[in-house]
Motif scaffolding. Sequence first.
Motif, PDB file in Angstrom:
ATOM      1  N   GLU A   5       0.869  -1.168   0.000  1.00  9.82           N
ATOM      2  CA  GLU A   5       0.000   0.000   0.000  1.00  9.82           C
ATOM      3  C   GLU A   5       0.911   1.225   0.000  1.00  9.82           C
ATOM      4  O   GLU A   5       1.719   1.407   0.914  1.00  9.82           O
ATOM      5  CB  GLU A   5      -0.894  -0.006   1.236  1.00  9.82           C
ATOM      6  CG  GLU A   5      -1.949   1.049   1.199  1.00  9.82           C
ATOM      7  CD  GLU A   5      -2.893   0.966   2.399  1.00  9.82           C
ATOM      8  OE1 GLU A   5      -3.730   1.874   2.509  1.00  9.82           O
ATOM      9  OE2 GLU A   5      -2.775   0.040   3.210  1.00  9.82           O
ATOM     10  N   MET A   6       0.811   2.045  -1.043  1.00 12.93           N
ATOM     11  CA  MET A   6       1.757   3.137  -1.256  1.00 12.93           C
ATOM     12  C   MET A   6       1.088   4.503  -1.060  1.00 12.93           C
ATOM     13  O   MET A   6      -0.075   4.691  -1.410  1.00 12.93           O
ATOM     14  CB  MET A   6       2.314   3.074  -2.675  1.00 12.93           C
ATOM     15  CG  MET A   6       2.948   1.749  -3.053  1.00 12.93           C
ATOM     16  SD  MET A   6       4.502   1.488  -2.238  1.00 12.93           S
ATOM     17  CE  MET A   6       5.565   2.298  -3.388  1.00 12.93           C
ATOM     18  N   TRP A   7       1.881   5.457  -0.511  1.00 15.89           N
ATOM     19  CA  TRP A   7       1.467   6.852  -0.478  1.00 15.89           C
ATOM     20  C   TRP A   7       1.580   7.405  -1.902  1.00 15.89           C
ATOM     21  O   TRP A   7       2.529   7.084  -2.621  1.00 15.89           O
ATOM     22  CB  TRP A   7       2.404   7.688   0.378  1.00 15.89           C
ATOM     23  CG  TRP A   7       2.554   7.350   1.820  1.00 15.89           C
ATOM     24  CD1 TRP A   7       3.560   6.627   2.383  1.00 15.89           C
ATOM     25  CD2 TRP A   7       1.723   7.749   2.904  1.00 15.89           C
ATOM     26  NE1 TRP A   7       3.402   6.555   3.733  1.00 15.89           N
ATOM     27  CE2 TRP A   7       2.273   7.233   4.086  1.00 15.89           C
ATOM     28  CE3 TRP A   7       0.546   8.500   2.976  1.00 15.89           C
ATOM     29  CZ2 TRP A   7       1.701   7.446   5.330  1.00 15.89           C
ATOM     30  CZ3 TRP A   7      -0.018   8.712   4.224  1.00 15.89           C
ATOM     31  CH2 TRP A   7       0.553   8.186   5.379  1.00 15.89           C
ATOM     32  N   SER A   8       0.680   8.263  -2.310  1.00 15.81           N
ATOM     33  CA  SER A   8       0.896   9.028  -3.535  1.00 15.81           C
ATOM     34  C   SER A   8       1.977  10.057  -3.192  1.00 15.81           C
ATOM     35  O   SER A   8       2.278  10.295  -2.011  1.00 15.81           O
ATOM     36  CB  SER A   8      -0.390   9.733  -3.974  1.00 15.81           C
ATOM     37  OG  SER A   8      -0.700  10.799  -3.086  1.00 15.81           O
ATOM     38  N   ASP A  10       1.765  13.274  -3.445  1.00 17.44           N
ATOM     39  CA  ASP A  10       1.116  14.356  -2.692  1.00 17.44           C
ATOM     40  C   ASP A  10       0.887  13.945  -1.239  1.00 17.44           C
ATOM     41  O   ASP A  10       1.101  14.740  -0.319  1.00 17.44           O
ATOM     42  CB  ASP A  10      -0.208  14.760  -3.332  1.00 17.44           C
ATOM     43  CG  ASP A  10      -0.038  15.575  -4.596  1.00 17.44           C
ATOM     44  OD1 ASP A  10       1.060  16.150  -4.805  1.00 17.44           O
ATOM     45  OD2 ASP A  10      -0.998  15.653  -5.388  1.00 17.44           O
ATOM     46  N   GLU A  11       0.436  12.711  -1.021  1.00 15.73           N
ATOM     47  CA  GLU A  11       0.239  12.213   0.338  1.00 15.73           C
ATOM     48  C   GLU A  11       1.559  12.144   1.093  1.00 15.73           C
ATOM     49  O   GLU A  11       1.619  12.448   2.291  1.00 15.73           O
ATOM     50  CB  GLU A  11      -0.399  10.821   0.323  1.00 15.73           C
ATOM     51  CG  GLU A  11      -1.834  10.791  -0.116  1.00 15.73           C
ATOM     52  CD  GLU A  11      -2.364   9.375  -0.295  1.00 15.73           C
ATOM     53  OE1 GLU A  11      -3.566   9.186  -0.046  1.00 15.73           O
ATOM     54  OE2 GLU A  11      -1.585   8.474  -0.685  1.00 15.73           O
ATOM     55  N   LEU A  12       2.629  11.755   0.401  1.00 19.80           N
ATOM     56  CA  LEU A  12       3.940  11.674   1.029  1.00 19.80           C
ATOM     57  C   LEU A  12       4.416  13.064   1.457  1.00 19.80           C
ATOM     58  O   LEU A  12       4.985  13.228   2.543  1.00 19.80           O
ATOM     59  CB  LEU A  12       4.949  11.014   0.091  1.00 19.80           C
ATOM     60  CG  LEU A  12       6.265  10.581   0.731  1.00 19.80           C
ATOM     61  CD1 LEU A  12       6.036   9.538   1.819  1.00 19.80           C
ATOM     62  CD2 LEU A  12       7.199  10.018  -0.330  1.00 19.80           C
ATOM     63  N   ASP A  14       2.427  15.544   2.291  1.00 21.94           N
ATOM     64  CA  ASP A  14       1.611  15.869   3.467  1.00 21.94           C
ATOM     65  C   ASP A  14       2.120  15.138   4.704  1.00 21.94           C
ATOM     66  O   ASP A  14       2.187  15.714   5.796  1.00 21.94           O
ATOM     67  CB  ASP A  14       0.141  15.508   3.228  1.00 21.94           C
ATOM     68  CG  ASP A  14      -0.538  16.392   2.203  1.00 21.94           C
ATOM     69  OD1 ASP A  14      -0.017  17.498   1.912  1.00 21.94           O
ATOM     70  OD2 ASP A  14      -1.585  15.980   1.682  1.00 21.94           O
ATOM     71  N   HIS A  15       2.484  13.872   4.547  1.00 20.29           N
ATOM     72  CA  HIS A  15       3.011  13.061   5.654  1.00 20.29           C
ATOM     73  C   HIS A  15       4.311  13.674   6.181  1.00 20.29           C
ATOM     74  O   HIS A  15       4.497  13.822   7.396  1.00 20.29           O
ATOM     75  CB  HIS A  15       3.212  11.629   5.164  1.00 20.29           C
ATOM     76  CG  HIS A  15       3.717  10.678   6.186  1.00 20.29           C
ATOM     77  ND1 HIS A  15       3.091  10.478   7.396  1.00 20.29           N
ATOM     78  CD2 HIS A  15       4.789   9.854   6.185  1.00 20.29           C
ATOM     79  CE1 HIS A  15       3.770   9.572   8.094  1.00 20.29           C
ATOM     80  NE2 HIS A  15       4.802   9.192   7.381  1.00 20.29           N
ATOM     81  N   ARG A  93       7.612   5.397   0.520  1.00 19.26           N
ATOM     82  CA  ARG A  93       6.256   5.522  -0.015  1.00 19.26           C
ATOM     83  C   ARG A  93       5.360   4.403   0.491  1.00 19.26           C
ATOM     84  O   ARG A  93       4.149   4.512   0.442  1.00 19.26           O
ATOM     85  CB  ARG A  93       6.270   5.483  -1.546  1.00 19.26           C
ATOM     86  CG  ARG A  93       6.760   6.776  -2.145  1.00 19.26           C
ATOM     87  CD  ARG A  93       6.541   6.832  -3.631  1.00 19.26           C
ATOM     88  NE  ARG A  93       5.119   6.794  -3.947  1.00 19.26           N
ATOM     89  CZ  ARG A  93       4.640   6.479  -5.140  1.00 19.26           C
ATOM     90  NH1 ARG A  93       5.443   6.164  -6.121  1.00 19.26           N
ATOM     91  NH2 ARG A  93       3.352   6.475  -5.367  1.00 19.26           N
ATOM     92  N   GLU A  94       5.953   3.342   0.999  1.00 25.60           N
ATOM     93  CA  GLU A  94       5.175   2.206   1.514  1.00 25.60           C
ATOM     94  C   GLU A  94       4.565   2.622   2.849  1.00 25.60           C
ATOM     95  O   GLU A  94       5.275   2.973   3.792  1.00 25.60           O
ATOM     96  CB  GLU A  94       6.094   0.988   1.681  1.00 25.60           C
ATOM     97  CG  GLU A  94       5.358  -0.329   1.621  1.00 25.60           C
ATOM     98  CD  GLU A  94       4.784  -0.731   2.969  1.00 25.60           C
ATOM     99  OE1 GLU A  94       3.553  -0.865   3.068  1.00 25.60           O
ATOM    100  OE2 GLU A  94       5.556  -0.894   3.907  1.00 25.60           O
ATOM    101  N   LYS A  95       3.230   2.604   2.932  1.00 24.10           N
ATOM    102  CA  LYS A  95       2.526   3.166   4.087  1.00 24.10           C
ATOM    103  C   LYS A  95       2.839   2.456   5.403  1.00 24.10           C
ATOM    104  O   LYS A  95       2.730   3.057   6.456  1.00 24.10           O
ATOM    105  CB  LYS A  95       1.017   3.149   3.854  1.00 24.10           C
ATOM    106  CG  LYS A  95       0.555   4.191   2.870  1.00 24.10           C
ATOM    107  CD  LYS A  95      -0.936   4.243   2.771  1.00 24.10           C
ATOM    108  CE  LYS A  95      -1.373   5.342   1.819  1.00 24.10           C
ATOM    109  NZ  LYS A  95      -2.817   5.494   1.767  1.00 24.10           N
TER     110      LYS A  95
END
Length: 107
Positions: A5-8, A10-12, A14-15, A93-95
Motif C-alpha cells: 500500500e503506497m502513499w501518492s 502528494d500524500e507523502l 503531506d506526511h 512511499r510504503e505506508k
Amino acid sequence: MQELEMWSLDELCDHAFDIFEELAADNLSAEDYQFYQQHYEARGYVDLVVPGADWLDTVNQELEPELHFEAQIGVTGENGSADLVLARILLSREKHETLCHALWRGQ
C-alpha cells in the motif's frame, strides 16, 4: 504475494509536513523556528527528491529510488536569495514501513 500500500507523492508530502510540524519546535533553533512560523504560509515548501548517498551512513541500508524519498522542507528565498532548508526527512512511499529519519538545520 501481498501488494504494497503506497502513499501518492502528494500524500507523502503531506506526511512529511505533518512529521516536520510535530518535531520542528524541538529540533530547530529558536531563531529558525520563529522565522519559519513567520513565513510558512506565504513561503513554506516541501520538495521530494531522490535520497543522496549521505543517507546510507545514517540508515545503513540500500535505498530504492522509486520507494524512498527525501522530503526537503523549508522557506523559499526572497529577492533572489537561496531557499532555507530547515529539515531533510527520509521516508518510504510504503505506508506500513516505519523508515523515517530527519536531519535538521544546525544539527
